[in-house]
Design an enzyme around this catalytic site. Structure first.
Site, PDB file in Angstrom:
ATOM      1  N   HIS A 155     -22.005  11.859   6.795  1.00  0.00           N
ATOM      2  CA  HIS A 155     -20.705  12.006   6.148  1.00  0.00           C
ATOM      3  C   HIS A 155     -20.163  13.416   6.296  1.00  0.00           C
ATOM      4  CE1 HIS A 155     -21.164   8.005   4.688  1.00  0.00           C
ATOM      5  NE2 HIS A 155     -22.370   8.307   4.294  1.00  0.00           N
TER       6      HIS A 155
ATOM      7  N   ARG B 130       0.818  -1.224   0.000  1.00  0.00           N
ATOM      8  CA  ARG B 130       0.000   0.000   0.000  1.00  0.00           C
ATOM      9  C   ARG B 130       0.857   1.282   0.000  1.00  0.00           C
ATOM     10  NH1 ARG B 130      -4.174  -0.116   4.616  1.00  0.00           N
ATOM     11  NH2 ARG B 130      -2.557  -1.298   5.648  1.00  0.00           N
TER      12      ARG B 130
ATOM     13  N   CYS C 102     -27.671   2.228   2.670  1.00  0.00           N
ATOM     14  CA  CYS C 102     -27.241   3.620   2.790  1.00  0.00           C
ATOM     15  C   CYS C 102     -27.171   4.360   1.470  1.00  0.00           C
ATOM     16  CB  CYS C 102     -25.934   3.755   3.522  1.00  0.00           C
ATOM     17  SG  CYS C 102     -24.891   2.337   3.526  1.00  0.00           S
TER      18      CYS C 102
END
Ligand code: GLN
Ligand code: ZN
Length: 759
Positions: A697, A16, A646
């Site tokens: 959010h 990563r 969602c």
């Protein structure tokens, strides 16, 4: 000779590296130069690896600092006005601003799911009369970068039609922008050709979708132009994730040099393609699964290639994965702890590259030298077929004995509702949350310490119980009606459950990009699934013991567990989903036995599982809804089942959502200002709904007036007795300072609405 290619290699780096570099750059810890160097290192590593393994067409420009759709929009100068204040829209800060927004300034561009993967792309924004220009030359630069290393790579670019189709165009038909856009692509192709590129791979995954007539007829026109602009540059058009279906003939007759076929998703298309392909067209044959982690059956793959060879000859074959390898983890070699049995059945990106190269060498007459690779593949395939680890006769018997009755509640929703009301005694506009509460640093570090064996189970439980108690008290003080325990023990809503299920394995480094710098590590479902034992019962029982208010049991649904995992490919997905559904059903029963009266089964991925073509929706929605009902329907009428999804768009799936027959569904809706409720109204959705009234959010706490306003809107569309009051989604990413006032406001707003309604 047949060629080998990979279509695209994971860009996150084996450890990563992309995530680390990008996040450090955002945090101001490294310079732009350092960021760019990190990108170069990843690219060069990927190229070197593919070269060493023997790939002929190594992709370039498959790297991206955030997302390749964003790269393409940025490249053609489609930078929305609001980001242009800085730098004329060509520097990397503008690029990241488009993806992430500017604090207190321009809002980020929308992000959405990339076809049926769990990767998310940035949605380009176009407008009427927009003109394009080659604002940056990333594909050329990266081609030249590889050339310096002595490699002639095959640049990958997202095609003009897919770019327009994936974007949103305000005030105009996206196709009205095509002509102008093509000029930019022409310029790019000329530059690539001048730089020495021999091939360009143009991805048009749009072809995997239902054919939108105008787009399809524009394809031929567009590619005639593109194929003329740089006569020495060969074009490969690639589409994947599905068969080409209605688009097959159009695709094969484009004036290009090669077309890619996803023969894993659509093996049946090979015959037609061989029949239809014009004399001088090469076919890129996606014979190896680029989307999943299973090792390739090399013999079968070679059989397919040999069959194609009879018609095409070797020269017109490119051996390829079904799609770019972005959606599988990078390297299996890093996984030292995985059960060796399972390990030999797997293949990640690097291993897939080796498989492709080996297949291509075998096809080109090197079968003898590839003998070892083929034998190892055969042994692994046989071992998997015969393994006792993938089959559990008890699970199979249970699945075989599932009856219609098991997928159905005993009474209608109306009858259940009155019984539930008697038992729960909830007010009008009941308030609740979606499940998770802030995952503070402390919570995460205690979980990590426990995993690492640094604290005992007793210490861990003690801490978690304190957190649960704190959260229960806060909810009581705020005056919430239906409480949750807070999900502090969960790292991830799928991984947490998967760990309690037999037949599912985990990797240590098996990351795949979800969006931008965010990566996920999907579990691998390799065998028959069964619950090892109770999963959530102890935490939920404890939480309920602290309060007289109803405590909601929180579970992840079968479809979501399936969707967010790598799924075994040796049986239909719906079979696997059914097994998971039975495991969740057991958990539901145990919760009910413990006296839990409300159980929520989250299915945020329900929509994500939708097949790409409409004709396949019906079948999917049928089994997906059935699996949910199998998980949820064993309970008494008095027990209330909730579900949560969602997102906002229910128009096409409202019937299936109704077929779940959940007593209550909570959904996202604050961002669309309740717009989405129309689907529920038009359908006369009979059960109860909690339209999210608070956008989790965003750190902004909504105002009381705002919440009331949203609720009033909801009541206009639905009946007051149907409406619950809750946030959009779980609150795990928020801070307690934000959550506490938000809960209090939700309660106040509900009280106000009750007063207004009862007047
Ligand atoms: N219960 C989960 C939570 O609150 C739901 C998460 C989701 O919908 N993705 O975190
Ligand atoms: Zn959610």
């Amino acid at each position: 000779m047949a060629l080998s290619s990979t279509l695209g290699f994971p860009r996150i780096g084996p450890a990563r590296e992309l995530k680390n570099a990008v996040e450090e750059f955002w945090a101001g810890k490294i310079s732009e130069e350092e960021l760019k160097a990190a990108g170069r290192n990843i690219r060069q590593g990927n190229w070197q690896l593919q070269k060493e393994l023997g790939i002929d067409h190594i992709p370039s420009n498959d790297f991206s600092f955030y997302d390749h759709v964003l790269d393409t929009a940025f490249m053609v100068g489609a930078v929305p006005e609001r980001f242009l204040a800085q730098s004329g829209g060509t520097d990397i800060r503008t690029y990241f601003a488009m993806a992430r927004g500017v604090a207190g300034g321009a809002h980020a561009m929308a992000m959405t799911k990339w076809f049926d993967t769990n990767y998310h792309y940035i949605v380009p924004e176009f407008f009427k009369g927009q003109t394009f220009r080659l604002a940056c030359t990333k594909p050329v630069d990266e081609f030249l970068e590889s050339k310096k290393l002595g490699l002639i790579t095959r640049p990958v670019v997202l095609g003009p039609l897919s770019l327009l189709a994936l974007g949103k165009t305000s005030g105009a038909d996206p196709l009205s922008l095509l002509d102008n856009l093509l000029a930019t692509y022409e310029e790019l192709f000329v530059r690539l050709s001048d730089a020495g590129a021999q091939w360009v791979q143009v991805d048009e995954p749009l072809l995997a979708l239902d054919c939108n007539g105008d787009f399809c007829s524009s394809l031929t026109k567009a590619y005639s132009r593109l194929s003329r602009c740089a006569p020495n540059l060969k074009i490969l058009v690639a589409s994947y994730f599905n068969g080409l279906d209605d688009n097959l003939a159009t695709a094969l007759h484009l004036p290009v040099d090669a077309v890619h076929l996803d023969l894993v998703r659509a093996p049946q298309e090979l015959d037609d393609a061989l029949y239809l392909a014009p004399e001088n067209l090469s076919l890129s044959l996606g014979v190896l699964d680029g989307r999943n982690v299973w090792r390739t059956d090399m013999r079968s793959a070679l059989d397919i290639l040999r069959k194609a060879e009879k018609k095409l000859g070797k020269e017109r074959i490119i051996v390829a994965p079904s799609c770019p390898l972005y959606h599988v983890p990078v390297d299996l070699e890093q996984e030292r702890e995985i059960d060796p049995h399972l390990r030999q059945w797997l293949s990640f990106a690097k291993q897939k590259v080796a498989e492709i190269a080996s297949l291509s060498r075998a096809l080109n007459g090197g079968e003898q030298s590839e003998k070892a690779a083929f034998e190892a593949s055969w042994a692994a395939i046989e071992s998997r077929k015969q393994s006792v680890n993938t089959r559990d006769e008890n699970v199979r018997r249970r699945v075989a004995s599932v009856t219609q009755g098991m997928a159905k509640r005993a009474s209608s929703h109306a009858e259940r509702k009155s019984l539930q009301q008697e038992s729960l005694r909830l007010p009008l506009f009941p308030t609740t949350t979606i499940g998770s509460f802030p995952q503070t640093k402390e919570v995460r570090s205690v979980r990590a310490a426990y995993r690492a064996g640094k604290i005992t189970r007793g210490e861990y439980d003690f801490f978690m119980r304190l957190e649960i108690e704190k959260s229960v008290r806060l909810q009581e003080e705020a005056g919430m009606d239906v409480l949750v325990h807070g999900e502090f023990e969960r790292t991830d809503m799928v991984e947490y459950f998967a760990e309690f299920l037999r037949g599912i394995a985990f990797t240590k480094y098996g990351w795949v990009q979800s969006y931008g710098s965010r990566c996920v590590k999907p579990p691998i479902i390799f065998g028959d699934v069964e619950r090892k034992g109770p999963i959530t019962v102890e935490w939920t029982r404890y939480a309920q013991s602290l309060t007289k208010k109803p405590m909601k049991g929180m579970l992840t649904g079968p479809v979501t567990i399936l969707e967010w995992s790598f799924v075994r490919d040796d049986q239909p997905r719906k079979e696997t989903c059914l097994q998971i559904a039975l495991a969740i059903r057991d958990e539901v029963q145990d919760l009910e036995k413990e006296g839990i009266r409300i159980i929520q089964i989250d299915e945020p991925a329900f929509r994500e599982g939708m097949p790409l073509r409409r004709a396949d929706w019906y079948g999917y929605l049928g089994w997906a809804a059935k699996c949910f009902r199998i998980a949820s329907s064993s309970v008494r009428d008095e027990t209330q089942i909730h579900t949560h999804m969602c997102y906002a768009n229910f128009n096409d799936i409202i019937e299936a959502v109704a077929a779940l027959d959940a007593d209550v569904i909570s959904i996202e809706s604050s961002r669309s200002r309740m717009e989405l409720l129309k689907a529920f109204r038009d359908f006369s959705y009979p059960n109860d709904i909690g339209p999210g009234i608070y956008d989790v959010h965003s750190p902004a706490i909504p105002s009381l007036e705002d919440i009331k306003e949203l609720l009033r809107k909801a009541v206009k569309v639905l009946s007051p007795g149907q409406v619950w009051v809750n946030p959009d989604c779980g609150l795990k990413t928020r801070k307690w300072e934000e959550v506490i006032p938000a809960l209090q406001l939700m309660v106040k707003a509900a009280q106000a609405l009750r007063a207004e309604t009862q007047k």
